[in-house]
Scaffold this motif. Structure first.
Motif, mmCIF file in Angstrom:
data_model
loop_
_atom_site.group_PDB
_atom_site.id
_atom_site.type_symbol
_atom_site.label_atom_id
_atom_site.label_comp_id
_atom_site.label_asym_id
_atom_site.label_seq_id
_atom_site.Cartn_x
_atom_site.Cartn_y
_atom_site.Cartn_z
ATOM 1 N N GLU A 162 0.832 -1.206 0.000
ATOM 2 C CA GLU A 162 0.000 0.000 0.000
ATOM 3 C C GLU A 162 0.863 1.251 0.000
ATOM 4 O OE1 GLU A 162 -3.665 2.057 -0.022
ATOM 5 O OE2 GLU A 162 -3.141 -0.035 -0.416
ATOM 6 N N SER A 214 -7.224 -2.061 -1.036
ATOM 7 C CA SER A 214 -6.128 -1.458 -0.281
ATOM 8 C C SER A 214 -5.452 -2.545 0.541
ATOM 9 C CB SER A 214 -6.654 -0.359 0.653
ATOM 10 O OG SER A 214 -7.212 0.700 -0.095
ATOM 11 N N CYS A 244 -3.514 -4.119 3.644
ATOM 12 C CA CYS A 244 -3.412 -3.821 5.071
ATOM 13 C C CYS A 244 -1.960 -3.491 5.412
ATOM 14 C CB CYS A 244 -3.908 -5.000 5.904
ATOM 15 S SG CYS A 244 -3.116 -6.580 5.513
ATOM 16 N N THR A 245 -1.775 -2.721 6.469
ATOM 17 C CA THR A 245 -0.422 -2.302 6.847
ATOM 18 C C THR A 245 0.061 -2.960 8.132
ATOM 19 O OG1 THR A 245 -1.357 -0.358 7.978
ATOM 20 C CG2 THR A 245 -0.658 -0.070 5.692
ATOM 21 N N HIS A 246 -0.776 -3.779 8.754
ATOM 22 C CA HIS A 246 -0.359 -4.484 9.963
ATOM 23 C C HIS A 246 -1.113 -5.804 10.054
ATOM 24 C CE1 HIS A 246 -4.115 -2.891 11.661
ATOM 25 N NE2 HIS A 246 -3.729 -1.728 11.185
ATOM 26 N N GLY A 288 -5.027 -6.373 10.412
ATOM 27 C CA GLY A 288 -5.926 -6.123 9.295
ATOM 28 C C GLY A 288 -6.017 -7.265 8.292
ATOM 29 N N VAL A 289 -5.232 -8.331 8.470
ATOM 30 C CA VAL A 289 -5.173 -9.403 7.478
ATOM 31 C C VAL A 289 -6.490 -10.168 7.375
ATOM 32 C CG1 VAL A 289 -4.135 -11.657 6.992
ATOM 33 C CG2 VAL A 289 -2.672 -9.695 7.499
ATOM 34 N N LEU A 322 -9.334 -8.184 5.594
ATOM 35 C CA LEU A 322 -9.045 -8.018 4.173
ATOM 36 C C LEU A 322 -9.205 -9.342 3.433
ATOM 37 C CD1 LEU A 322 -8.098 -6.407 1.735
ATOM 38 C CD2 LEU A 322 -5.719 -6.744 2.495
ATOM 39 N N LEU A 333 3.035 -9.279 3.649
ATOM 40 C CA LEU A 333 3.240 -8.225 4.640
ATOM 41 C C LEU A 333 4.627 -8.331 5.269
ATOM 42 C CD1 LEU A 333 1.795 -5.846 6.010
ATOM 43 C CD2 LEU A 333 0.960 -7.441 7.730
#
Length: 272
Positions: free
Chosen positions: A80, A128, A130-132, A135-136, A139, A217
């Motif tokens: 992202e 979008s 996820c950034t951590h 959030g997996v 998503l 990630l």
């Protein structure tokens, strides 16, 4: 010689930048570690669902009969945000090679979609990234819902490797394949086998997407950590050079001030 004030201003600016890079580096290291530690859970869940499918598959005519549609999808997982070096470019270059003409292209990650456009490829749909780690799951559920009726699905993602490296992996997820080994003893079940198989296929899709997101990630943040390490070293070299220039400029300014004082004193002394 550059003016002392300008050198000091550049030192202050680079110092602030060094603090920012350090913060990004620490965050990337933390998030990569969290994702790596979560691998065991996502792998274990994939294995559980796969075993259930293997046990039910002999009881249905076609275990690959999952979706009612005809759509074939290539799901590409990218980042992202930026500061990841060549992470997205490597994934998109592989995507350009691997994508089949009849596949719908879905790209997870804003930076990946931008990189795809630079390679003359446009996503048909996007999510979008996820950034951590937290959030997996959400998503993965949203993506699995989007793919709930597809005829075939493949996932292209960064498979994490030790030493801050990754391999680009392309995995066939749907349709399900019939197990090669001998049939296991039929398990106890309440639903009709075809309905149970469809439910398991949906859960298998979710599990595979979740694990690919977790791998990506970890890989993304390892790439960011490598990029921040390189940036930190570069800033350190520039700071060292500027400190040398500052010392030289300060000495030159002091020398010039002394010359002005001496010259002024001589001029004043010469008037008497």
């Amino acid at each position: 010689m550059e003016e002392l004030s300008r050198i000091q201003a550049r030192l202050d600016s680079l110092g602030d930048l060094d603090e920012l890079v350090g913060a990004l580096r620490s965050m990337a290291a933390s998030r990569s570690r969290e994702a790596t530690e979560a691998f065991a859970g996502t792998r274990a869940y994939c294995d559980i669902v796969e075993r259930a499918i293997d046990e039910i598959a002999p009881l249905v005519r076609d275990p690959g009969d999952f979706g009612t549609g005809e759509e074939r999808v290539l799901l590409v997982i990218t980042s992202e945000n930026g500061f990841v070096g060549g992470f997205n470019a490597r994934l998109i270059e592989c995507m350009v090679t691997e994508r089949r003409q009849d596949e719908t292209l879905i790209i997870v990650g804003r930076r990946g979609r931008v990189t795809a456009m630079e390679h003359a490829a446009t996503a048909d749909f996007g999510f979008s990234m996820c950034t951590h780690v937290a959030g997996v799951t959400g998503l993965a559920r949203r993506i699995a819902a989007r793919l709930s009726n597809v005829a075939a699905a493949r996932i292209l993602y960064a498979q994490h490797r030790t030493g801050a490296s990754f391999d680009v992996d392309v995995e066939d997820v749907l349709p399900l394949s019939r197990p090669d080994g001998p049939a296991a003893a039929p398990p106890l079940f309440q639903l009709p086998p075809p309905d149970l198989m469809r439910s398991l296929a949906g859960e298998y899709l979710f599990a595979k997407i979740a694990h690919a997101l977790m791998e990506s990630l970890a890989s993304e943040n390892s790439a960011r950590l490598t990029a921040m390490d390189a940036a930190s070293r570069n800033i350190g070299h520039k700071l060292e050079t500027l400190h040398r220039d500052e010392r030289a400029a300060r000495q030159e300014k002091t020398t010039n001030d002394m010359i002005e004082v001496v010259t002024g004193a001589q001029a004043v002394g010469g008037t008497f």
